[in-house]
Design an enzyme around this catalytic site. Structure first.
Site, PDB file in Angstrom:
ATOM      1  N   ASP A  54       0.847  -1.192   0.000  1.00 25.53           N
ATOM      2  CA  ASP A  54       0.000   0.000   0.000  1.00 25.53           C
ATOM      3  C   ASP A  54       0.882   1.240   0.000  1.00 25.53           C
ATOM      4  O   ASP A  54       1.531   1.551   0.996  1.00 25.53           O
ATOM      5  CB  ASP A  54      -0.895  -0.027   1.234  1.00 25.53           C
ATOM      6  CG  ASP A  54      -1.777   1.217   1.352  1.00 25.53           C
ATOM      7  OD1 ASP A  54      -1.779   2.040   0.411  1.00 25.53           O
ATOM      8  OD2 ASP A  54      -2.461   1.353   2.389  1.00 25.53           O
ATOM      9  N   GLU A 133      31.040  10.486   1.509  1.00 24.67           N
ATOM     10  CA  GLU A 133      31.721  10.540   2.803  1.00 24.67           C
ATOM     11  C   GLU A 133      30.728  10.972   3.890  1.00 24.67           C
ATOM     12  O   GLU A 133      30.783  12.092   4.391  1.00 24.67           O
ATOM     13  CB  GLU A 133      32.900  11.519   2.743  1.00 24.67           C
ATOM     14  CG  GLU A 133      33.950  11.170   1.689  1.00 24.67           C
ATOM     15  CD  GLU A 133      35.033  12.222   1.580  1.00 24.67           C
ATOM     16  OE1 GLU A 133      35.081  13.145   2.441  1.00 24.67           O
ATOM     17  OE2 GLU A 133      35.842  12.148   0.637  1.00 24.67           O
ATOM     18  N   GLU A 190      35.900  12.214  13.748  1.00 23.93           N
ATOM     19  CA  GLU A 190      35.883  13.477  13.022  1.00 23.93           C
ATOM     20  C   GLU A 190      36.224  14.644  13.965  1.00 23.93           C
ATOM     21  O   GLU A 190      36.568  14.442  15.119  1.00 23.93           O
ATOM     22  CB  GLU A 190      34.516  13.691  12.351  1.00 23.93           C
ATOM     23  CG  GLU A 190      34.510  13.422  10.843  1.00 23.93           C
ATOM     24  CD  GLU A 190      35.418  14.369  10.074  1.00 23.93           C
ATOM     25  OE1 GLU A 190      35.703  15.476  10.588  1.00 23.93           O
ATOM     26  OE2 GLU A 190      35.851  14.004   8.977  1.00 23.93           O
ATOM     27  N   GLU A 197      33.386   9.286  11.038  1.00 16.44           N
ATOM     28  CA  GLU A 197      33.284   9.102   9.595  1.00 16.44           C
ATOM     29  C   GLU A 197      33.848   7.736   9.220  1.00 16.44           C
ATOM     30  O   GLU A 197      34.890   7.318   9.740  1.00 16.44           O
ATOM     31  CB  GLU A 197      34.047  10.197   8.845  1.00 16.44           C
ATOM     32  CG  GLU A 197      33.971  10.076   7.318  1.00 16.44           C
ATOM     33  CD  GLU A 197      34.668  11.216   6.597  1.00 16.44           C
ATOM     34  OE1 GLU A 197      35.308  10.953   5.562  1.00 16.44           O
ATOM     35  OE2 GLU A 197      34.574  12.366   7.063  1.00 16.44           O
ATOM     36  N   HIS A 246      30.251  14.716   1.895  1.00 18.97           N
ATOM     37  CA  HIS A 246      30.940  15.144   0.679  1.00 18.97           C
ATOM     38  C   HIS A 246      30.729  14.111  -0.418  1.00 18.97           C
ATOM     39  O   HIS A 246      30.805  12.896  -0.175  1.00 18.97           O
ATOM     40  CB  HIS A 246      32.435  15.314   0.940  1.00 18.97           C
ATOM     41  CG  HIS A 246      32.747  16.336   1.987  1.00 18.97           C
ATOM     42  ND1 HIS A 246      33.999  16.491   2.529  1.00 18.97           N
ATOM     43  CD2 HIS A 246      31.962  17.262   2.605  1.00 18.97           C
ATOM     44  CE1 HIS A 246      33.983  17.462   3.420  1.00 18.97           C
ATOM     45  NE2 HIS A 246      32.747  17.944   3.494  1.00 18.97           N
ATOM     46  N   ARG A 337      31.026  19.716  -1.471  1.00 17.90           N
ATOM     47  CA  ARG A 337      31.193  19.638  -0.027  1.00 17.90           C
ATOM     48  C   ARG A 337      29.973  20.116   0.775  1.00 17.90           C
ATOM     49  O   ARG A 337      29.969  20.055   1.996  1.00 17.90           O
ATOM     50  CB  ARG A 337      32.416  20.459   0.385  1.00 17.90           C
ATOM     51  CG  ARG A 337      33.703  19.945  -0.236  1.00 17.90           C
ATOM     52  CD  ARG A 337      34.881  20.877   0.002  1.00 17.90           C
ATOM     53  NE  ARG A 337      35.149  21.099   1.412  1.00 17.90           N
ATOM     54  CZ  ARG A 337      35.804  20.259   2.197  1.00 17.90           C
ATOM     55  NH1 ARG A 337      36.264  19.118   1.694  1.00 17.90           N
ATOM     56  NH2 ARG A 337      36.006  20.531   3.470  1.00 17.90           N
TER      57      ARG A 337
END
Length: 446
Positions: A54, A133, A190, A197, A246, A337
């Protein structure tokens, strides 16, 4: 590697698969699924494109009187998840959404990206590659299992244990991704506290977008098992960097050559690369609603937190919107970016591809690169070299989207209409909300 029906039936038997998730994505980028028992009857139905659902309850799909939709699984997306129990394992297939008459559903983001790829092939190119990324935050859960804004580390860029106390969580995420066939290239803490990351290898854009969706599912599932909440929200905390995604893009011809590379060109970039770049920059203001689709996205796109704010490009300089990483030859690519991980990857990449193709078709000239730190330039200095800003709010971004025929065409009428209406409702809800900042600044003053 091509996966066949025979391969799937064999693995269901050999690996004790008892449930199968049929996954698809709504226009907001949320991964949805229908889970069915992996019985012979259901497998036969699924593998013959007879699984109905549905669509009227899915964001941006269809009205209740048009609700019947079909899921057509892409067999090459077959995966067996590493989690399960004594009752067996769970497998998954990513699906395209079709109408009852056998035609592709215009509101399916994945099908829409396929449409853009068909246009690309008609213009003479063979493939479009993406290396994403995506960044994310890990927050602690409270005693009821609800997410908090308390990070579980005080790490910074590339830190390691004991400062980075989430390294075991990242390792398990990487192990799961590897088991699922991802080629993970790097995993690290990071810049912001609690921010992480994990980079996986580029591939053709359709597979890369599928990978982004599975990646998010894995990250959230593993984090929860470690007593943490993973979020891809663009800016979850004030005063620290937000999360980006990115996008490293490259275009290939029929011979398999990277058409962005020209050893004799300026910066070893081809004319096609410069025209593609020209298209990206020309439409950047107008496609930002797609690449940064939430109210919160624009809390990240402010000066001082490494996210790009200005429409410009450069080589090594990381302050502009687009960067050209140093790798050349087959690795030549353009890195956009501004994109954040709340973006629907299928919609974002369809739009970016079509904007780049528009630049090639119109032979748009890219402006001169800007190698100075744009954040340190004055407004007059930026204006003198033709640098403009990205939209400052979702409201402005949606208004700009409505003025760009290339971006609208890249989305198709169905997705465009539903996306804009959804975002207008989101902005109206936000505009009525009274924040703590307003209370702190105005209550006593006035």
């Amino acid at each position: 590697m091509v996966t066949t029906t025979t391969d799937i039936l064999r693995e269901v038997e050999e690996k004790n698969v008892t449930f199968l998730r049929l996954m698809f994505t709504d226009i907001l980028g949320t991964l949805k699924n229908v889970e069915v028992p992996a019985t012979q009857e259901q497998l036969t139905k699924i593998l013959n494109n007879k699984m109905m659902f549905d669509g009227s309850s899915i964001e941006g799909f269809v009205r209740i009187n048009e609700s019947d939709m079909y899921l057509y699984p892409d067999l090459d997306t077959w995966i067996i998840f590493p989690w399960g129990d004594e009752n067996g394992k769970v497998a998954g297939l990513i699906c395209d959404v079709y109408n009852p008459d056998g035609t592709p559903f215009a509101g399916d983001p994945r099908g829409n990206l396929k449409r853009a790829l068909t246009h690309m092939e008609e213009t003479g190119f063979k493939s479009f590659n993406l290396g994403p990324e995506p960044e994310f935050f890990l927050f602690k859960l409270d005693t009821q299992g609800n997410p908090t804004l308390e990070v579980n580390d005080q790490g910074g860029y590339f830190d390691l244990a004991p400062t980075d106390s989430a390294d075991n969580t990242r390792r398990e995420i990487v192990n799961v991704l590897t088991d699922l066939g991802f080629e993970v290239e790097a995993s690290h803490h990071e810049v912001a506290v609690g921010q992480h990351e994990i980079d996986f290898k580029y591939t053709n854009v359709l597979a890369a977008c599928d990978n982004i969706q599975i990646f998010k599912l894995v990250v959230k599932t593993v984090a929860r098992a470690h007593g943490l909440h993973a979020t891809f929200m663009a800016k979850p905390k004030f005063g620290i960097n937000g999360s980006g995604m990115h996008c490293n893009m490259s275009l290939f011809n029929q011979a398999g050559d990277n058409v962005f590379y020209d050893p004799k060109g300026e910066l070893e970039l081809s004319e096609i690369a410069y025209h593609f770049l020209g298209g990206i920059l020309d439409h950047a203001y107008n496609f930002t609603a797609i690449t940064n689709p939430t109210v919160n996205s624009y809390k990240r796109l402010v000066p001082g937190y490494e996210a790009p704010v200005y429409i410009a490009w450069a080589g090594r300089n990381r302050s502009p919107l687009v960067r050209v990483p140093a790798s050349r030859g087959m690795g030549t690519r353009l890195e956009l970016r501004s994109v954040d991980p709340t973006a629907n990857p299928y919609l974002a990449m369809a739009v970016l591809l079509e904007c780049g193709l528009d630049g090639i078709d119109r032979k748009l000239e890219a402006p001169a690169p800007v190698e100075n730190n744009i954040y340190m330039m004055t407004g007059d200095e930026r204006k003198a070299v033709g640098i403009s800003d990205l939209p400052s709010t979702l409201h402005n971004a949606v208004k700009a989207l409505r003025e760009d025929e290339v971006v609208k065409s890249a989305l198709g009428q169905h997705i465009y209409t539903n996306f804009v209406e959804t975002k207008k409702v989101e902005w109206a809800s936000y505009a009525q909300f009274v924040s703590q900042w307003e209370v702190d600044n105005y209550l006593d003053l006035y």
